[in-house]
Each structure stands twice: as C-alpha cells, then as structure tokens.
Design a protein around this motif. Structure first.
Motif, PDB file in Angstrom:
ATOM      1  N   UNK A   1     -16.446   9.333  28.323  1.00 26.04           N
ATOM      2  CA  UNK A   1     -15.077   9.337  28.857  1.00 26.04           C
ATOM      3  C   UNK A   1     -14.965   8.289  29.959  1.00 26.04           C
ATOM      4  N   UNK A   2     -14.358   7.165  29.651  1.00 23.98           N
ATOM      5  CA  UNK A   2     -14.206   6.091  30.634  1.00 23.98           C
ATOM      6  C   UNK A   2     -13.009   6.351  31.539  1.00 23.98           C
ATOM      7  N   UNK A   3     -13.152   6.118  32.848  1.00 28.30           N
ATOM      8  CA  UNK A   3     -12.001   6.232  33.747  1.00 28.30           C
ATOM      9  C   UNK A   3     -11.086   5.016  33.606  1.00 28.30           C
ATOM     10  N   UNK A   4      -9.843   5.177  33.948  1.00 30.10           N
ATOM     11  CA  UNK A   4      -8.877   4.077  33.899  1.00 30.10           C
ATOM     12  C   UNK A   4      -8.945   3.308  35.216  1.00 30.10           C
ATOM     13  N   UNK A   5      -9.842   2.290  35.259  1.00 27.35           N
ATOM     14  CA  UNK A   5     -10.057   1.531  36.504  1.00 27.35           C
ATOM     15  C   UNK A   5      -9.979   0.026  36.265  1.00 27.35           C
ATOM     16  N   UNK A   6      -9.351  -0.377  35.172  1.00 19.64           N
ATOM     17  CA  UNK A   6      -9.206  -1.801  34.902  1.00 19.64           C
ATOM     18  C   UNK A   6     -10.427  -2.395  34.208  1.00 19.64           C
ATOM     19  N   UNK A   7     -10.623  -3.696  34.402  1.00 17.52           N
ATOM     20  CA  UNK A   7     -11.736  -4.399  33.750  1.00 17.52           C
ATOM     21  C   UNK A   7     -13.063  -4.050  34.421  1.00 17.52           C
ATOM     22  N   UNK A   8     -14.028  -3.603  33.628  1.00 17.97           N
ATOM     23  CA  UNK A   8     -15.348  -3.290  34.151  1.00 17.97           C
ATOM     24  C   UNK A   8     -16.412  -3.902  33.244  1.00 17.97           C
ATOM     25  N   UNK A   9     -17.611  -4.049  33.779  1.00 16.89           N
ATOM     26  CA  UNK A   9     -18.736  -4.573  33.009  1.00 16.89           C
ATOM     27  C   UNK A   9     -19.789  -3.476  32.917  1.00 16.89           C
ATOM     28  N   UNK A  10     -20.117  -3.065  31.702  1.00 15.54           N
ATOM     29  CA  UNK A  10     -21.100  -2.011  31.463  1.00 15.54           C
ATOM     30  C   UNK A  10     -22.426  -2.634  31.045  1.00 15.54           C
ATOM     31  N   UNK A  11     -23.489  -2.027  31.540  1.00 11.42           N
ATOM     32  CA  UNK A  11     -24.835  -2.511  31.205  1.00 11.42           C
ATOM     33  C   UNK A  11     -25.659  -1.352  30.665  1.00 11.42           C
ATOM     34  N   UNK A  12     -26.213  -1.528  29.483  1.00 10.25           N
ATOM     35  CA  UNK A  12     -27.099  -0.520  28.906  1.00 10.25           C
ATOM     36  C   UNK A  12     -28.402  -0.521  29.705  1.00 10.25           C
ATOM     37  N   UNK A  13     -28.731   0.595  30.388  1.00  8.51           N
ATOM     38  CA  UNK A  13     -29.919   0.592  31.237  1.00  8.51           C
ATOM     39  C   UNK A  13     -31.228   0.455  30.477  1.00  8.51           C
ATOM     40  N   UNK A  14     -31.225   0.776  29.185  1.00  8.62           N
ATOM     41  CA  UNK A  14     -32.460   0.710  28.407  1.00  8.62           C
ATOM     42  C   UNK A  14     -32.669  -0.664  27.777  1.00  8.62           C
ATOM     43  N   UNK A  15     -31.607  -1.230  27.200  1.00  9.40           N
ATOM     44  CA  UNK A  15     -31.738  -2.531  26.520  1.00  9.40           C
ATOM     45  C   UNK A  15     -31.367  -3.706  27.419  1.00  9.40           C
ATOM     46  N   UNK A  16     -30.577  -3.432  28.472  1.00 11.19           N
ATOM     47  CA  UNK A  16     -30.105  -4.493  29.349  1.00 11.19           C
ATOM     48  C   UNK A  16     -28.872  -5.207  28.824  1.00 11.19           C
TER      49      UNK A  16
ATOM     50  N   UNK B   1      -6.752  -0.187  29.100  1.00 13.17           N
ATOM     51  CA  UNK B   1      -6.250  -0.081  27.733  1.00 13.17           C
ATOM     52  C   UNK B   1      -6.631   1.276  27.147  1.00 13.17           C
ATOM     53  N   UNK B   2      -5.639   2.057  26.809  1.00 13.93           N
ATOM     54  CA  UNK B   2      -5.896   3.374  26.224  1.00 13.93           C
ATOM     55  C   UNK B   2      -6.653   3.233  24.911  1.00 13.93           C
ATOM     56  N   UNK B   3      -6.317   2.200  24.139  1.00 16.45           N
ATOM     57  CA  UNK B   3      -6.994   1.974  22.864  1.00 16.45           C
ATOM     58  C   UNK B   3      -8.478   1.713  23.061  1.00 16.45           C
ATOM     59  N   UNK B   4      -8.845   0.939  24.086  1.00 21.54           N
ATOM     60  CA  UNK B   4     -10.250   0.665  24.369  1.00 21.54           C
ATOM     61  C   UNK B   4     -10.980   1.927  24.806  1.00 21.54           C
ATOM     62  N   UNK B   5     -10.306   2.730  25.630  1.00 25.85           N
ATOM     63  CA  UNK B   5     -10.938   3.975  26.083  1.00 25.85           C
ATOM     64  C   UNK B   5     -11.178   4.918  24.911  1.00 25.85           C
ATOM     65  N   UNK B   6     -10.210   5.012  24.018  1.00 29.51           N
ATOM     66  CA  UNK B   6     -10.366   5.887  22.854  1.00 29.51           C
ATOM     67  C   UNK B   6     -11.460   5.382  21.928  1.00 29.51           C
ATOM     68  N   UNK B   7     -11.524   4.057  21.728  1.00 27.84           N
ATOM     69  CA  UNK B   7     -12.557   3.488  20.863  1.00 27.84           C
ATOM     70  C   UNK B   7     -13.942   3.774  21.422  1.00 27.84           C
ATOM     71  N   UNK B   8     -14.086   3.614  22.747  1.00 27.94           N
ATOM     72  CA  UNK B   8     -15.367   3.905  23.394  1.00 27.94           C
ATOM     73  C   UNK B   8     -15.736   5.372  23.202  1.00 27.94           C
ATOM     74  N   UNK B   9     -14.778   6.270  23.452  1.00 26.07           N
ATOM     75  CA  UNK B   9     -15.038   7.708  23.315  1.00 26.07           C
ATOM     76  C   UNK B   9     -15.421   8.058  21.885  1.00 26.07           C
ATOM     77  N   UNK B  10     -14.720   7.483  20.903  1.00 20.25           N
ATOM     78  CA  UNK B  10     -15.012   7.778  19.503  1.00 20.25           C
ATOM     79  C   UNK B  10     -16.409   7.316  19.123  1.00 20.25           C
ATOM     80  N   UNK B  11     -16.799   6.152  19.612  1.00 15.16           N
ATOM     81  CA  UNK B  11     -18.122   5.620  19.294  1.00 15.16           C
ATOM     82  C   UNK B  11     -19.229   6.505  19.868  1.00 15.16           C
TER      83      UNK B  11
END
Length: 291
Positions: A214-229, A238-248
């Motif tokens: 569940x991503x918060x609505x805080x604008x543009x952010x950069x996510x880093x996978x702690x295991x793969x980097x 973007x609600x569509x981006x948040x939903x896509x992330x949640x679905x994945x």
C-alpha cells in the motif's frame, strides 16, 4: 564479555516474551503439538493379545517365531526456528521493523518450547546460512538465540529458502517442528518444501508490513529493492500507479499462499506494529482441535 547494553536488550526481550508465554500461551503449546509421534524402542516375542500389525516380519522370519515391535511416545521434541534475515527484514513503517517483530516472535516460540521441556534450535539465513545453533534446552540457550536474532550481522542480502531447507535436511536427524519465518520474497523452493514436509512438521510464518502492498500518496518517490539493489521511480500521486503496485504485490502474496494451500499447510500471518500473539493463539487452538 557481553556489553551491558546488549544484555539490557536481551533482558527486555526475555521479560516481554516470558509474560506472553506464561499468561497467554500457557498450555496451548503442548496441546497443539501433542501426539507428535512415537519412536521405536525394541522387539520382543509375540504374546496373546498383541496387535498383529506390530509384528516385525523380518525378525520373525529370522527367529522362526513371531516378534512384535515396541514403541514409546516421544516425551520431548525438537523445535527449529528457520529465520530469514535478508535485507528486506530491515523494512518497517509502523514503529517496528520486520526483524524486530521476528526477534520477539522467535523469543516467544523459543521460551514456549523450553517451558514444555522441548529442545529449540535456530538457523539464520539469507541467500546463505548465516548462523546455525543446534537444538538444546534451557534458558541460557534461549538467551543466546535471542542475542543472535538481535545482533547477527548477515553477510548476504538476498533470500534462499531452498538452501535453508536443504541445510535443515542435512543437519536435523530427527523429526522436528519447524517454524519457517520469512516475508517469502523468494521463489523456486516449493519442491524442496514438499520434501522437507515428509519428515518435519513445517509451520510457515509470513511476516509483512502494510506499506509493502500500500503506497502512500506522497508524489514522486524512488524505491530501492533492499535485496537486489534495483531501483524504480513511481509517481504515487497517480491512483493508477498505486493500484498497479498494490495488485502486483498482492499477486506475489497470493501465489505464496496458493502454494501453501496446495500442500495443505496453514501459515501464520503477522504484521509489523500489530499484535502477534493473537495469530499464534488462533493457530495453536486450531491445531489443538485437530489433535
């Protein structure tokens, strides 16, 4: 000599989890795992009234007269904690990281085991085996387990559940209750898990944080996978981006849960910042009802 601050943290975990074991899980442990099996003891000549299903046909053939197998109920069991210490365990957004939650949970399970006079061991893993402590009894041993859960500095960053299960298969000579504690950000271990279940009673514990799905609505952010980097930028406005992330993310969790269902396994689900005792109690009560 162990530093004072380390001892204070270990003592704090001991006090908190001992309270949980004594007040909330008293009796549940033994009830959940009673009837865990029998061990072969010896053979003796057949006597009138013996169950013919206990006849040892190999000994009978050699001796020329019927012999039966004698068994005794296991009075103690070995409990193994297989704990994932990959880099993703350092994530947490609700006053607690997943690793902190795992530490308290592991201490609770360890104290529950020794209170029931069972042995408990610990294997910490990432994409390699980081630490392995064989099953033993006693408070002193559990305090060492807590110290490793708190302060082990893993070398690896990824997750290899298959390697952890293979290591268990090589080192655990007797049937054990195995708590597999992980966020299960891994794949390709189903076949090995099936093999492990033939010998051991495996209980998966799925650890998560709500903001992993569940991503918060805080604008543009950069996510880093702690295991793969690996890094990725997401516009969370973007609600569509948040939903896509949640679905994945939900699809990944659903795939893991479907795998457990195929093997008729019942995972325990715990979430950072939330009570982990109630899920344990529900699990123990369900196990007790089936025993």
């Amino acid at each position: 000599m162990i530093p004072r601050e380390v001892m204070q943290n270990i003592r704090r975990i001991q006090i908190n989890t001992s309270h949980v074991v004594d007040d909330l899980l008293a009796g549940s442990w033994h009830s959940a795992f009673k009837g865990r099996g029998i061990e072969f003891e010896e053979v003796r000549p057949y006597q009138v009234g013996d169950d013919i299903r206990t006849i040892d046909w190999n000994v009978t053939a050699r001796a020329g007269e019927p012999f039966v197998k004698l068994f005794h109920e296991e009075r103690e069991m070995s409990v193994m904690l297989l704990v994932d210490l990959s880099a993703s365990q350092d994530f947490g957004t609700n006053h607690q990281t997943k690793r902190q939650l795992i530490t308290e949970l592991g201490a609770t399970l360890a104290f529950s085991a020794i209170k029931n006079n069972d042995k408990v061991g610990l294997t910490l893993f990432t994409d390699q085996i980081e630490k392995a402590l064989p099953p033993r009894k006693g408070t002193r041993h559990v305090l060492r387990l807590i110290r490793e859960l708190l302060y082990c500095a893993p070398i690896g960053r990824g997750t290899d559940i298959r390697a952890a299960l293979d290591h268990l298969g090589r080192t655990a000579s007797r049937r054990s209750v195995v708590f597999l504690v992980s966020d299960f950000q891994d794949e390709g271990f189903e076949r090995t898990l099936r093999v492990t279940r033939r010998k051991h009673d495996v209980v998966p514990i799925m650890v998560s944080d709500r903001h992993e799905t569940e991503l918060p609505n805080v604008g543009m952010i950069r996510l880093r996978d702690p295991e793969s980097g690996r890094q990725v930028s997401i516009d969370t406005s973007s609600r569509r981006h948040r939903l896509r992330f949640a679905e994945r993310m939900q699809a990944r969790i659903a795939a893991t849960e479907a795998m457990f269902r195929r093997m008729k396994m019942e995972p325990i689900r715990i979430v950072t910042g939330e009570d982990y005792v109630e899920p344990l109690q529900r699990f123990f009560h369900r196990r007790e009802a089936k025993a």
